[in-house]
Design a protein around this motif. Sequence first.
Motif, PDB file in Angstrom:
ATOM      1  N   LEU A 139       0.824  -1.201   0.000  1.00  0.00           N
ATOM      2  CA  LEU A 139       0.000   0.000   0.000  1.00  0.00           C
ATOM      3  C   LEU A 139       0.865   1.261   0.000  1.00  0.00           C
ATOM      4  O   LEU A 139       1.874   1.331   0.701  1.00  0.00           O
ATOM      5  CB  LEU A 139      -0.931  -0.006   1.215  1.00  0.00           C
ATOM      6  CG  LEU A 139      -1.954  -1.136   1.227  1.00  0.00           C
ATOM      7  CD1 LEU A 139      -2.676  -1.171   2.560  1.00  0.00           C
ATOM      8  CD2 LEU A 139      -2.941  -0.984   0.082  1.00  0.00           C
ATOM      9  N   LYS A 140       0.461   2.231  -0.769  1.00  0.00           N
ATOM     10  CA  LYS A 140       1.202   3.481  -0.898  1.00  0.00           C
ATOM     11  C   LYS A 140       0.850   4.435   0.248  1.00  0.00           C
ATOM     12  O   LYS A 140      -0.225   4.357   0.833  1.00  0.00           O
ATOM     13  CB  LYS A 140       0.858   4.172  -2.228  1.00  0.00           C
ATOM     14  CG  LYS A 140       1.095   3.314  -3.442  1.00  0.00           C
ATOM     15  CD  LYS A 140       2.569   3.157  -3.690  1.00  0.00           C
ATOM     16  CE  LYS A 140       2.759   2.379  -4.997  1.00  0.00           C
ATOM     17  NZ  LYS A 140       4.028   1.810  -5.138  1.00  0.00           N
ATOM     18  N   GLY A 141       1.766   5.332   0.539  1.00  0.00           N
ATOM     19  CA  GLY A 141       1.547   6.318   1.591  1.00  0.00           C
ATOM     20  C   GLY A 141       0.738   7.509   1.123  1.00  0.00           C
ATOM     21  O   GLY A 141       0.298   8.326   1.938  1.00  0.00           O
ATOM     22  N   SER A 142       0.541   7.618  -0.181  1.00  0.00           N
ATOM     23  CA  SER A 142      -0.276   8.719  -0.697  1.00  0.00           C
ATOM     24  C   SER A 142      -1.033   8.248  -1.926  1.00  0.00           C
ATOM     25  O   SER A 142      -0.636   7.299  -2.592  1.00  0.00           O
ATOM     26  CB  SER A 142       0.591   9.937  -1.033  1.00  0.00           C
ATOM     27  OG  SER A 142       1.452   9.641  -2.102  1.00  0.00           O
ATOM     28  N   ILE A 143      -2.113   8.932  -2.197  1.00  0.00           N
ATOM     29  CA  ILE A 143      -2.936   8.611  -3.357  1.00  0.00           C
ATOM     30  C   ILE A 143      -3.257   9.920  -4.077  1.00  0.00           C
ATOM     31  O   ILE A 143      -3.410  10.969  -3.436  1.00  0.00           O
ATOM     32  CB  ILE A 143      -4.210   7.852  -2.922  1.00  0.00           C
ATOM     33  CG1 ILE A 143      -4.946   7.299  -4.124  1.00  0.00           C
ATOM     34  CG2 ILE A 143      -5.099   8.694  -2.077  1.00  0.00           C
ATOM     35  CD1 ILE A 143      -6.036   6.326  -3.786  1.00  0.00           C
TER      36      ILE A 143
END
Length: 149
Positions: free
Chosen positions: A76-80
């Motif tokens: 999972l990424k820390g930003s979207i």
Amino acid sequence: EMRKMCEDCKGNLLPKSTLFISILTQIPTMATNLQRATRFGDVNCQKTMGVVTNLFSLASSMATLLSFKSYCRDALKGSILGNVSMTWRMGPGYVFVLLGTLVKLVDIVCHCIVPTPRQRWRAPNEDVKDALEYLLLAPPEREEDVPEE
């Protein structure tokens, strides 16, 4: 990109299969715990099976936890969308599987440190004809730890 990460996590069958194996191997582990609960039923093979099935169950649980963490949580990424930041953490389901895994460690240690009755440490003599006679060799109460003569 987020959809692909979700599909990769969802498509990872390792946590599902290893969690199933871990749960399935817990059944004989509980049976060995019950068998060893009395001196009458406490035999060396049950002690060994308690350790072995727990180790197998522990390995399956660990595979589930590590696979989920690497394929799902760590992906999972820390930003979207470039400007929306997010913080991810493991939820209660993961924590409960982790706690269940730690209980398996405690069970392994208990099987290792609790000895079987001394009467089970040697092969029975020829007087013992069946399993009932063998199980009756251990007295109902624990005797003092003095060597047999």
